[in-house]
Design a protein around this motif. Structure first.
Motif, short mmCIF file in Angstrom:
data_model
loop_
_atom_site.label_atom_id
_atom_site.label_comp_id
_atom_site.label_asym_id
_atom_site.label_seq_id
_atom_site.Cartn_x
_atom_site.Cartn_y
_atom_site.Cartn_z
N GLN A 1 -4.98 3.63 8.59
CA GLN A 1 -5.16 3.00 6.93
C GLN A 1 -3.20 2.49 6.80
N SER A 2 -2.68 3.27 7.36
CA SER A 2 -1.13 3.33 7.06
C SER A 2 -0.53 2.31 7.03
N ASP B 1 -1.58 -0.64 4.41
CA ASP B 1 -1.36 -0.14 3.44
C ASP B 1 0.37 -1.31 3.56
N ASN B 2 0.97 -0.55 4.15
CA ASN B 2 1.94 -1.65 4.92
C ASN B 2 1.97 -3.37 4.75
#
Ligand SMILES: Cc1ncc(COP(=O)(O)O)c(C=O)c1O
Length: 397
Positions: free
Chosen positions: A285-286, A289-290
């Motif tokens: 997910q990161s 998100d980025n």
């Protein structure tokens, strides 16, 4: 000499294609061209996807099943489950990009001379898919003043004829960046049910939603499970445009069995790219998100800079990575060519996509351009500065 088909002659060129020679000439003259015209993201592909291709242990690069490998389809169904879309692997056909999914959808539900209603401006290649399928697009105009929201449902209804087979939307939209609300999707759902039409939703930008909004898929509308066809792709989600993997999703078994026949005729979607796409599903997910943070920053920068220019009107996108801007000029085609041929600041210029090619109603959108914010923030600021200075000179010329 043998003759080319009428269909072949009618196939539209890409609306930006005619500008390419001018961009090439600009490079030859040593100019730097900021490309605001194409949707090729500069975001890195997740390593996990690239690694999967590097370390595969295949001895033979064989065909997979025409509908895509079982393993991959099972994992896609699981991905959809996490997006509140309940389908199983048998509702999914893996395709060579979202492009092929669109062709299969058109081929499965429409005959020559049938009609599909599409809010315009729309993704220009819908014109090509319709021509290839012998289908006619009936546009319904959405307006920059409304941020390109869904036109009143009565306007769709007025356009329905005995030849209408489907409504096609892109959500969130290329080129508008508009995100349809749950209420708008439900209005469309009621309409297609009432008139027994199909609803095709191109949801390839589903991950790219900003400002806390949530994407509402047509597949979440149980009332239209036999009417709904979703088009999807890994191209933008994982910045994997070159993988050429997408899918067609429907809970209507007849659509799937029909689309499968088209899929069988071309044997198999690309095998290595399915391996990469399957691995991409494990992207953390990161990563997203980025990416979202980056696009929000770019969008905010772009809109802020565009709004500083006198006479420019811009629709603020809620999703995808495009926006339409209306310029204080008459002919964006001419302006875009002029930019490449005759304008630069210290050897730098800009390439934009004239928006008329995204409309099928002649004469509409002539003073608009589509901007893809797939460049770094600093480049976007420079590009809009060039645009702004160019407009001052162009208006005087
Ligand atoms: C709205 C939309 N649909 C479909 C596609 C097709 O993408 P692909 O064939 O790479 O999946 C694109 C590509 O830019 C797009 O913008």
């Amino acid at each position: 000499m043998p003759t080319i088909s009428k269909k072949g002659q009618d196939m539209p060129q890409s609306p930006i294609r005619k500008l390419v020679p001018y961009a090439e000439k600009a490079y030859q003259e040593g100019k730097t061209v900021y490309h605001l015209n194409i949707g090729q993201p500069d975001i890195k592909t997740p390593e996990i996807a690239l690694d999967a291709v590097k370390v595969h242990s295949l001895d033979i690069l064989a065909y997979t099943r025409s509908e895509g490998s079982d393993g991959y389809r099972t994992k896609i169904a699981n991905y959809y489950h996490n997006q509140n879309i309940e389908v199983d692997k048998d509702d999914i056909i893996v395709t060579t990009g979202g492009s092929e999914a669109l062709l299969f959808a058109f081929g499965s539900i429409m005959d020559v001379d049938d009609e599909v209603i599409i809010p315009e401006p729309f993704y220009a290649n819908y014109n090509g898919f319709s021509t290839a399928s012998g289908v006619n697009i009936v546009p319904v105009i959405s307006k920059i003043e409304d941020n390109f929201a869904l036109p009143p449902i009565e306007e769709f209804e007025q356009l329905i004829t005995p030849k209408t087979k489907a409504i096609l939307i892109c959500n969130p939209g290329n080129p508008t960046g508009y995100l349809y609300s749950k209420e708008e999707i439900q209005k469309l759902a009621a309409l297609v049910k009432k008139h027994d039409l199909f609803l095709i939703a191109d949801e390839v930008y589903r991950e790219f939603i900003y400002d806390g909004y949530e994407h509402y898929s047509i597949m979440q509308e149980d009332s239209i499970k036999d009417h709904a066809i979703m088009i999807d792709s890994v191209s933008k989600r994982y910045s994997m445009c070159g993988a050429r993997i997408g899918c067609l999703v429907s809970r209507n078994k007849e659509i799937i069995s029909t689309a499968l026949k088209f899929a069988q005729a071309r044997l198999s979607p690309p095998t290595l790219a399915q391996i990469a796409s399957e691995a991409a599903l494990q992207t953390p997910q990161s990563y997203f998100d980025n990416v979202i943070e980056e696009y929000v920053d770019r969008r905010n920068t772009l809109i802020r800079e565009l709004e500083k220019i006198d006479g420019v009107q811009v629709a603020k996108p809620k999703g995808a990575f495009y926006c339409i801007a209306e310029l204080p000029i008459e002919d964006a085609d001419h302006f875009a060519q002029w930019l490449l041929e005759h304008f630069d600041i210290d050897g730098e210029t800009v390439m934009v996509a004239p928006a008329a090619g995204f409309y099928s109603t002649k004469g509409v959108g002539k003073n608009q351009i589509r901007i893809a914010y797939v460049l770094k923030k600093e480049s976007l600021i420079k590009a809009v500065h060039i645009l702004s200075e160019a407009l001052k000179v162009y208006k005087k010329s």
